[in-house]
Design a protein around this motif. Structure first.
Motif, PDB file in Angstrom:
ATOM      1  N   VAL A   1      44.835  33.427  49.133  1.00  0.00           N
ATOM      2  CA  VAL A   1      44.232  34.731  48.856  1.00  0.00           C
ATOM      3  C   VAL A   1      44.291  34.938  47.347  1.00  0.00           C
ATOM      4  CG1 VAL A   1      44.377  37.216  49.205  1.00  0.00           C
ATOM      5  CG2 VAL A   1      44.873  35.658  51.098  1.00  0.00           C
ATOM      6  N   HIS A   2      43.143  35.252  46.748  1.00  0.00           N
ATOM      7  CA  HIS A   2      43.052  35.367  45.302  1.00  0.00           C
ATOM      8  C   HIS A   2      42.408  36.699  44.912  1.00  0.00           C
ATOM      9  CE1 HIS A   2      43.803  30.985  44.840  1.00  0.00           C
ATOM     10  NE2 HIS A   2      43.080  30.894  45.937  1.00  0.00           N
ATOM     11  N   LEU A   3      42.818  37.237  43.786  1.00  0.00           N
ATOM     12  CA  LEU A   3      42.126  38.364  43.162  1.00  0.00           C
ATOM     13  C   LEU A   3      41.089  37.804  42.202  1.00  0.00           C
ATOM     14  CD1 LEU A   3      41.906  41.423  42.484  1.00  0.00           C
ATOM     15  CD2 LEU A   3      43.627  41.009  40.694  1.00  0.00           C
ATOM     16  N   ALA A   4      39.822  38.176  42.382  1.00  0.00           N
ATOM     17  CA  ALA A   4      38.752  37.656  41.530  1.00  0.00           C
ATOM     18  C   ALA A   4      38.969  38.091  40.085  1.00  0.00           C
ATOM     19  CB  ALA A   4      37.402  38.150  42.026  1.00  0.00           C
ATOM     20  N   PRO A   5      38.811  37.174  39.137  1.00  0.00           N
ATOM     21  CA  PRO A   5      38.873  37.584  37.725  1.00  0.00           C
ATOM     22  C   PRO A   5      37.797  38.621  37.412  1.00  0.00           C
ATOM     23  CG  PRO A   5      38.922  35.186  37.935  1.00  0.00           C
ATOM     24  CD  PRO A   5      38.580  35.735  39.290  1.00  0.00           C
ATOM     25  N   ALA A   6      38.135  39.580  36.571  1.00  0.00           N
ATOM     26  CA  ALA A   6      37.178  40.609  36.153  1.00  0.00           C
ATOM     27  C   ALA A   6      37.467  40.988  34.709  1.00  0.00           C
ATOM     28  CB  ALA A   6      37.257  41.837  37.052  1.00  0.00           C
TER      29      ALA A   6
END
Length: 359
Positions: free
Chosen positions: A150-155
């Motif tokens: 599970v990853h947090l998308a780069p922004a």
């Protein structure tokens, strides 16, 4: 399941623009299955872009999402599969299979990941009317302890960094950049975001066409490129034409029609075993179902220039766009060698914490 935003939910969409607009939040454009995850305690539902459930096709994700998302939430993101440091869409499509045993075998052999980039609900609060900037802050807090798969998308809000991502991330199989206004509420099924995708051109051989579903007008051109052995491989289709032009193309291509297809390079397309060693039109597909995949064979003598965004292996990932006929090009000169290859970039670098958030 009892959440403030209940399934099914169709995701918010993006419209294509040519350049990266200023003053927005920017994210990489993932090339996978768009998915909205609903979790309420032990219950997890993974919804597709159409609203139909994907849950049974990704059993390994159900377990980790139950473990690594907040207890009650609705998260928008993308299901991806990585192979060799790149996104691999072909391996992803293999999951849509009717046999549960095969799905579970593939889940062990090529496990999927989930990249989260928006938050629609948290606890008892629906966030559809909350501005994107605040939703992003809440998402970062909610996934602060997330770990693969599970990853947090780069922004980022830095357009210079977004341009850098646009140039470099393609080498990891990503599809461009998405720009989102910071005050944007979440509106399911509405095209309120912006996508900026790569566009390249190639000269390809027209070797056939399919009729349009509405009647005896052209639906799509079948396109080919010669491989290193000189064999014409089917690489995709070109399909976006006004209706009047569809009528004209049937007449225009009539002189190239082959009554006897035995001499055509794709003559064996209807034989399932022929697809094992070559790219032919009409390959058996779980997506096509009972769709009529028959086509009209043409002598492979005409060349067309098309625009495409990127390749998936040895084919165009999406439908190509007609640009112009190329009477000055010979079919034999239309080879894979003309295609531009993006510089390789490791997907792990994209998903690492340092690869991501900018101010």
């Amino acid at each position: 399941m009892d959440l403030p935003v209940m399934p099914p939910v169709k995701p918010m969409l993006a419209k294509a623009v040519k350049t990266i607009p200023p003053g927005m939040q920017y994210e990489a454009k993932w090339d996978g299955f768009r998915a909205i995850v609903h979790r309420d305690g032990d219950e997890v539902v993974i919804g597709s872009r159409t609203g139909k459930p994907l849950t049974r096709y990704f059993p390994e994700l159900v377990e980790v999402l139950r473990d690594r998302l907040p207890g009650r939430c609705v998260v928008d993101g993308e299901i991806v599969i990585a192979h060799g440091g790149r996104l691999d869409f072909d391996r992803l499509t293999e999951r849509i299979h009717p046999a549960d045993s095969r799905v579970r075998m593939l889940a062990e052999r090529t496990p999927a990941s989930f990249v989260a980039f928006d938050l629609l609900a948290l606890g008892d609060d629906a966030l559809l009317d909350t501005p994107l900037g605040e939703r992003r802050r809440l998402l970062e807090e909610a996934l602060a302890g997330a770990r693969p798969p599970v990853h947090l998308a780069p922004a980022t809000t830095d357009p210079a960094l977004a341009r850098e991502w646009f140039e470099t991330y393609e080498g990891a199989g990503l599809d461009g950049v998405v720009a989102k206004p910071l005050d944007l509420p979440y509106r399911p099924d509405a095209r309120l975001m912006y996508k900026i995708k790569h566009e390249r051109t190639a000269d390809v051989v027209v070797a056939g066409f399919r009729y349009h579903k509405s009647g005896p007008v052209l639906g799509s051109l079948l396109l080919g490129l010669h491989d290193a052995d000189g064999v014409l491989q089917h690489v995709g289709v070109c399909a976006a034409f006004p209706m009047k032009r569809r009528e004209e193309l049937v007449a225009e291509l009539e002189p190239l029609r082959m009554d006897d297809v035995s001499g055509h390079p794709w003559a064996r397309w209807a034989q399932e075993e022929a697809h094992q060693g070559a790219r032919l039109p009409g390959a058996p597909s779980r997506w096509s179902g009972k769709k009529d995949l028959s086509w009209v064979a043409l002598r492979p003598e005409r060349v067309v220039e098309v625009a495409y965004d990127h390749m998936e292996g040895d084919r165009f990932r999406h439908t190509a766009q007609f640009r112009r006929w190329r009477p000055d090009r010979s079919p034999a000169s239309c080879t894979y060698a003309q295609l531009e290859e993006p510089v390789r970039y490791d997907l792990d670098e994209v998903l690492s914490p340092s690869g991501g958030t900018g101010g």
